[in-house]
Design a protein around this motif. Structure first.
Motif, mmCIF file in Angstrom:
data_model
loop_
_atom_site.group_PDB
_atom_site.id
_atom_site.type_symbol
_atom_site.label_atom_id
_atom_site.label_comp_id
_atom_site.label_asym_id
_atom_site.label_seq_id
_atom_site.Cartn_x
_atom_site.Cartn_y
_atom_site.Cartn_z
ATOM 1 N N UNK A 179 -70.378 -13.683 -3.335
ATOM 2 C CA UNK A 179 -70.368 -13.474 -1.894
ATOM 3 C C UNK A 179 -71.132 -12.204 -1.565
ATOM 4 N N UNK A 180 -72.081 -12.304 -0.640
ATOM 5 C CA UNK A 180 -72.810 -11.114 -0.194
ATOM 6 C C UNK A 180 -71.914 -10.221 0.658
ATOM 7 N N UNK A 181 -70.933 -10.836 1.278
ATOM 8 C CA UNK A 181 -70.007 -10.107 2.136
ATOM 9 C C UNK A 181 -68.775 -9.707 1.340
ATOM 10 N N UNK A 182 -68.284 -8.494 1.581
ATOM 11 C CA UNK A 182 -67.051 -8.050 0.930
ATOM 12 C C UNK A 182 -65.878 -8.817 1.518
ATOM 13 N N UNK A 183 -65.038 -9.368 0.655
ATOM 14 C CA UNK A 183 -63.929 -10.203 1.098
ATOM 15 C C UNK A 183 -62.599 -9.515 0.822
ATOM 16 N N UNK A 184 -61.617 -9.863 1.608
ATOM 17 C CA UNK A 184 -60.255 -9.350 1.383
ATOM 18 C C UNK A 184 -59.395 -10.465 0.786
ATOM 19 N N UNK A 185 -58.403 -10.082 0.036
ATOM 20 C CA UNK A 185 -57.474 -11.051 -0.535
ATOM 21 C C UNK A 185 -56.767 -11.803 0.584
ATOM 22 N N UNK A 186 -56.726 -13.113 0.458
ATOM 23 C CA UNK A 186 -56.089 -13.935 1.472
ATOM 24 C C UNK A 186 -57.037 -14.473 2.522
ATOM 25 N N UNK A 187 -58.310 -14.090 2.451
ATOM 26 C CA UNK A 187 -59.296 -14.571 3.408
ATOM 27 C C UNK A 187 -59.774 -15.963 3.002
ATOM 28 N N UNK A 188 -59.942 -16.837 3.975
ATOM 29 C CA UNK A 188 -60.404 -18.198 3.732
ATOM 30 C C UNK A 188 -61.906 -18.282 4.001
ATOM 31 N N UNK A 189 -62.644 -18.805 3.013
ATOM 32 C CA UNK A 189 -64.104 -18.878 3.115
ATOM 33 C C UNK A 189 -64.578 -20.254 2.643
ATOM 34 N N UNK A 190 -65.824 -20.578 2.974
ATOM 35 C CA UNK A 190 -66.443 -21.809 2.504
ATOM 36 C C UNK A 190 -67.247 -21.513 1.240
#
Length: 443
Positions: free
Chosen positions: A415-426
Motif C-alpha cells: 500500500x502506498x498509503x499508510x494504513x491503520x489497524x482495523x481499516x478496510x481497504x480494497x
C-alpha cells in the motif's frame, strides 16, 4: 503499588471470552493487568483440556511459569479453564508448584483467591457448579480492537462420543437474547466492526429457553446494530442448519457469506458411532442447497480421521467426499482418545501413527484444493481488513470476509498509503502463497 496480573488464555474463542471476563473483574478490583505475563506478579493460565495436544500445551505453559516462579521472577501461578475443571485433583497433585487450581464455576472467586494466596501463602483449590460460570458482566477485549467474540451459550448437550466438553462445561444453556444484543451494542460502540458469534453449537441457540432455535432471529437483531460491518457465526451443526438460517445468511448484508460447519466425517456408520447425525448423501444435499442459496459462500469444516473402527474403505469414502465437495476451508485432526468419553473405551482402536497418517492424507488433499481455489482468486479484488504491518515481508496483512480471525489464511498486500489497524481497504490479488493470498491495495 498494585499487584500486577498477567493471563495466558489457551484454546478456543469461548475460553478467551471467559478470560476477558476474569480480567475485567481483576481490573475493577484494583489489580494492574500486564500484557506480558512474564512481567507479572501473578500469572493465570486459562487452560484448554479438549484433546491431548491442547492438554500438553497447557501443562507446558504452566510449567514454564512455575520455573519463573522458582527463579523468583513471579510470585504466584494459577491454573483456570477446562484443564483445571477436568483434572481437579490431578492438577494440584502433579504440579505442586501451582498456587491455585480454579474450576470454571469458581471464576468469579478469582479476586478473593489471589488475595488469599498473598495473605497466608497456602495453595487454594476452588470449584463450583458448572452453572455458576457466568456469561454476563464486563470484559476487557483481548483481541485486536476491531473484532471481538460474543458467546451466546455455554456447555453442550450433544454428547458426541469423542468429546469431553459436556463433562467439562455441563449441559447447553443459552443466554437471553436481550443480554446478547446489549453486549453486542456495547462492543459496536467501543469500535468493534467484526463480530464473531460463538458457542459449542450456535445452531442450538435458544432451544432450552425459547423452545426452538433462535439463531436466525438473533442474527437479524445483531444486524440492526450500527457499527458492525461483518458478522460471522462459527460452530454450526449440519443437522440444525435450517432453511431459515440459510435464507438469513443469504439476505442479511452484514452476515458474511461464510459458514463454519464441523461435520467430523461423512460415513453414516462412523457418524452414528460418534453420536452424530447424517451420512454422505445428507451432507452432500445440504451443501448443494447452501451453495445454491448463498452464491460464493465459503464453507469451512473440521474432520476426525482414525475414529475407532474406521475401516480403510470408510476412510477412502471420506477422502472421496473431500475431493468431491471441495471445501474452501478444512481442518482434519487425528482422533484423540479422551478419558471419560464413550469413544475412549470403544473396540477397534486405531494405532496413533495410522490416525496421524490418515489426517495428513486429508490435509495434503486439502492443500491441492486450496491451491486450486486460490488460483481462481487471481485478478479479483477483495475487501480486506488491515491487521498490521509485517516488518520482515515489508507489507501489510489482513483478512477478507472469507477468512475467520485466528483460524484461516491471510492476504498480504502493498500500500502506498499508510494504513491503520482495523481499516478496510480494497486489495487486488496477483499471487498466492500456500493458504494465503498476495496483492496490492487499489483505490
Amino acid at each position: 503499588m498494585a499487584t500486577r496480573v498477567g493471563m495466558v488464555s489457551l484454546g478456543c474463542p469461548k475460553n478467551q471470552v471467559d478470560a476477558e471476563h476474569m480480567l475485567f473483574n481483576l481490573k475493577k478490583e484494583g489489580f494492574e493487568i500486564v500484557s506480558d505475563a512474564a512481567l507479572a506478579d501473578v500469572v493465570i493460565v486459562n487452560t484448554c483440556g479438549f484433546i491431548e495436544s491442547a492438554k500438553q500445551e497447557a501443562i507446558d505453559t504452566i510449567l514454564e511459569f512455575c520455573t519463573l516462579k522458582q527463579e523468583g521472577r513471579i510470585k504466584a501461578v494459577i491454573a483456570t479453564g477446562c484443564l483445571a475443571e477436568r483434572y481437579r485433583d490431578e492438577m494440584k497433585n502433579e504440579i505442586p508448584e501451582l498456587d491455585a487450581v480454579i474450576g470454571l464455576g469458581a471464576n468469579d472467586q478469582l479476586v478473593d483467591i489471589i488475595r488469599q494466596i498473598y495473605c497466608d501463602g497456602k495453595p487454594v483449590c476452588a470449584y463450583g457448579a458448572k452453572t455458576d460460570l457466568s456469561m454476563e458482566g464486563g470484559r476487557i477485549i483481548s483481541t485486536e480492537p476491531f473484532y471481538a467474540y460474543i458467546k451466546i451459550a455455554e456447555g453442550c448437550s450433544n454428547c458426541c462420543t469423542y468429546c469431553a466438553i459436556p463433562a467439562i462445561r455441563g449441559k447447553f444453556r443459552s443466554r437471553k437474547m436481550e443480554d446478547i444484543v446489549s453486549e453486542a451494542r456495547w462492543l459496536a460502540e467501543n469500535g468493534v466492526t467484526e463480530l464473531v458469534v460463538v458457542a459449542q453449537d450456535t445452531t442450538r441457540y435458544g432451544e432450552d429457553i425459547y423452545g426452538k432455535s433462535m439463531l436466525p432471529e438473533l442474527l437479524r437483531q445483531l444486524c440492526q446494530i450500527d457499527g458492525f460491518k461483518w458478522i460471522r457465526t462459527l460452530y454450526c451443526y449440519p443437522e440444525r442448519i435450517t432453511d431459515e438460517l440459510i435464507d438469513t445468511i443469504a439476505s442479511e448484508e452484514k452476515l458474511v457469506k461464510y459458514l463454519d460447519m464441523p461435520i467430523q466425517h461423512c460415513n453414516g456408520e462412523i457418524l452414528k458411532a460418534m453420536n452424530r447425525q447424517g451420512d454422505r448423501k445428507y451432507l452432500t444435499e445440504l451443501i448443494a442447497k447452501i451453495r445454491a442459496k448463498i452464491p460464493d459462500v465459503i464453507l469451512r469444516t473440521t474432520l476426525i480421521a482414525g475414529f475407532p473402527g474406521e475401516t480403510e474403505e470408510q476412510f477412502e469414502e471420506l477422502c472421496e467426499f473431500v475431493k468431491e465437495i471441495q471445501f474452501e476451508r478444512l481442518g482434519c485432526f487425528a482422533f484423540s482418545p479422551e478419558e471419560g468419553t464413550k469413544a475412549y473405551d470403544m473396540p477397534d482402536q486405531i494405532h496413533l501413527k495410522t490416525r496421524e497418517h490418515r489426517a495428513e492424507i486429508i490435509m495434503e488433499e486439502q492443500m491441492i484444493i486450496s491451491d486450486r481455489l486460490n488460483e481462481k482468486c487471481m485478478g479479483k479484488t477483495f475487501e480486506v481488513v488491515c491487521e498490521g504491518f509485517d516488518r520482515y515481508a515489508e507489507c501489510y496483512y489482513g483478512r477478507s470476509a472469507a477468512d475467520a480471525p485466528e483460524i484461516d489464511g491471510k492476504i498480504f498486500f502493498d500500500s502506498d498509503k499508510k494504513l491503520r489497524t482495523g481499516e478496510y481497504v480494497k486489495v487486488l490479488v496477483d499471487d498466492t502463497l500456500d493458504y494465503d493470498l498476495i496483492g496490492s491495495r487499489v483505490d
